[in-house]
Design a protein around this motif. Sequence first.
Motif, mmCIF file in Angstrom:
data_model
loop_
_atom_site.group_PDB
_atom_site.id
_atom_site.type_symbol
_atom_site.label_atom_id
_atom_site.label_comp_id
_atom_site.label_asym_id
_atom_site.label_seq_id
_atom_site.Cartn_x
_atom_site.Cartn_y
_atom_site.Cartn_z
ATOM 1 N N LEU A 1 16.081 82.734 89.415
ATOM 2 C CA LEU A 1 14.940 82.528 88.519
ATOM 3 C C LEU A 1 14.044 83.760 88.433
ATOM 4 O O LEU A 1 13.500 84.061 87.360
ATOM 5 N N TYR A 2 13.889 84.470 89.526
ATOM 6 C CA TYR A 2 12.972 85.614 89.545
ATOM 7 C C TYR A 2 13.524 86.780 88.722
ATOM 8 O O TYR A 2 12.756 87.622 88.250
ATOM 9 N N ARG A 3 14.829 86.791 88.520
ATOM 10 C CA ARG A 3 15.452 87.816 87.672
ATOM 11 C C ARG A 3 15.532 87.364 86.224
ATOM 12 O O ARG A 3 15.342 88.168 85.296
ATOM 13 N N LEU A 4 15.794 86.087 85.990
ATOM 14 C CA LEU A 4 16.048 85.590 84.636
ATOM 15 C C LEU A 4 14.782 85.282 83.847
ATOM 16 O O LEU A 4 14.770 85.400 82.613
ATOM 17 N N LEU A 5 13.715 84.873 84.521
ATOM 18 C CA LEU A 5 12.529 84.421 83.792
ATOM 19 C C LEU A 5 11.800 85.528 83.017
ATOM 20 O O LEU A 5 11.417 85.305 81.856
ATOM 21 N N PRO A 6 11.541 86.710 83.608
ATOM 22 C CA PRO A 6 10.764 87.712 82.856
ATOM 23 C C PRO A 6 11.360 88.073 81.498
ATOM 24 O O PRO A 6 10.633 88.043 80.485
ATOM 25 N N PRO A 7 12.662 88.396 81.398
ATOM 26 C CA PRO A 7 13.176 88.704 80.049
ATOM 27 C C PRO A 7 13.150 87.497 79.122
ATOM 28 O O PRO A 7 12.941 87.643 77.904
ATOM 29 N N ALA A 8 13.348 86.300 79.667
ATOM 30 C CA ALA A 8 13.291 85.105 78.828
ATOM 31 C C ALA A 8 11.879 84.870 78.310
ATOM 32 O O ALA A 8 11.687 84.422 77.171
ATOM 33 N N MET A 9 10.867 85.184 79.114
ATOM 34 C CA MET A 9 9.472 84.993 78.693
ATOM 35 C C MET A 9 9.105 85.919 77.542
ATOM 36 O O MET A 9 8.272 85.567 76.701
ATOM 37 N N VAL B 1 16.172 77.792 81.952
ATOM 38 C CA VAL B 1 15.353 79.003 82.065
ATOM 39 C C VAL B 1 14.551 79.217 80.791
ATOM 40 O O VAL B 1 13.370 79.590 80.841
ATOM 41 N N ASP B 2 15.149 78.978 79.628
ATOM 42 C CA ASP B 2 14.427 79.168 78.373
ATOM 43 C C ASP B 2 13.274 78.167 78.252
ATOM 44 O O ASP B 2 12.177 78.515 77.795
ATOM 45 N N ILE B 3 13.505 76.923 78.654
ATOM 46 C CA ILE B 3 12.434 75.922 78.610
ATOM 47 C C ILE B 3 11.306 76.324 79.557
ATOM 48 O O ILE B 3 10.119 76.291 79.189
ATOM 49 N N LEU B 4 11.657 76.713 80.784
ATOM 50 C CA LEU B 4 10.640 77.116 81.759
ATOM 51 C C LEU B 4 9.913 78.376 81.297
ATOM 52 O O LEU B 4 8.682 78.482 81.430
ATOM 53 N N ALA B 5 10.649 79.320 80.732
ATOM 54 C CA ALA B 5 10.025 80.540 80.219
ATOM 55 C C ALA B 5 9.041 80.218 79.105
ATOM 56 O O ALA B 5 7.953 80.813 79.029
ATOM 57 N N GLY B 6 9.383 79.265 78.237
ATOM 58 C CA GLY B 6 8.470 78.867 77.177
ATOM 59 C C GLY B 6 7.191 78.266 77.727
ATOM 60 O O GLY B 6 6.090 78.538 77.232
#
Length: 302
Positions: free
Chosen positions: A259-267, A228-233
């Motif tokens: 993914l739809y919950r985890l990505l926004p804060p990681a971004m 998730v961190d790699i994708l968010a980056g």
Amino acid sequence: MRYGFDIGGTKIEMAAYDARLNQLLCRRVSTPTDDYPAFLACIVGLVTQADRELDCRGSVGVGLPGITDPVSRRQLSVNVPCLNGRLLADDLARELARPVAIDNDCRCFALSEARTEQTGHLSVVFGAILGTGAGGGLVIDQQLHRGKNGLAGEWGHTPISARLALRYDLPLFDCSCGLSGCFERYVSGSGLLALSRHFGHHADSVPALIASYRQGDPLAQRLITIFVDILAGALAGLQLLLDVDAFVLGGGLSNVEELYRLLPPAMRGWLLPGAEPAAICAPVYGDSSGVRGAALLCPTRQ
């Protein structure tokens, strides 16, 4: 009337749509992968049959893997061997006596998903495919942006950052494009499995890894955190360049609901202070977006 074709390595899907994009018919046939005349005859036959059944002369758009060389206009890097090096658009236009528009299947997905009730009011939409590879398309004001070399949207072949590589002690995986460290090798389905093997997880498939994650397996949960961190980056980098309104995920990994919950804060950790991440949306048409987007490539007036 619009006809769309989604060309794959094993099957061809053809669908017809009216002016309001209501699907009127859909057909699937096996792909003639090694016989170019047979391939042309297959497409011509499907178009001729649709014209007859619908009593019309439909426009034709084709989506397929790979790219069209911007100078020679020949097909490159497709997974249908008989199409490599061919002037497919010209040959089909001659056989069908009408214009034929061709584009990458990932861009067809993006075009379709930028024209839904979910995204139709937005100016800049990026379709990000997370399947066997990682591709995509950029749609501005409901029009595809292709760029000088027709490469707009090829985010999977941009390099991961040194920050990511150092944070997780990541290897620089070689990519089929000839480079190393491309995002595709980490955020695609095959990339996620490569990460899993690198960190020593026993899962032999993405569904198995996701199941372990949901069951609370510590290593699987760490792997998904890294993924998730790699994708968010990667997505945050696209937002910094393009300031998109929304990302629509496609491909097999778009079915991972977390993914739809985890990505926004990681971004947020990759964006400038105060910047809000773009919306991360699930696809409306999913696997059918490729053929729908292909139909949208060509204007209805001939």
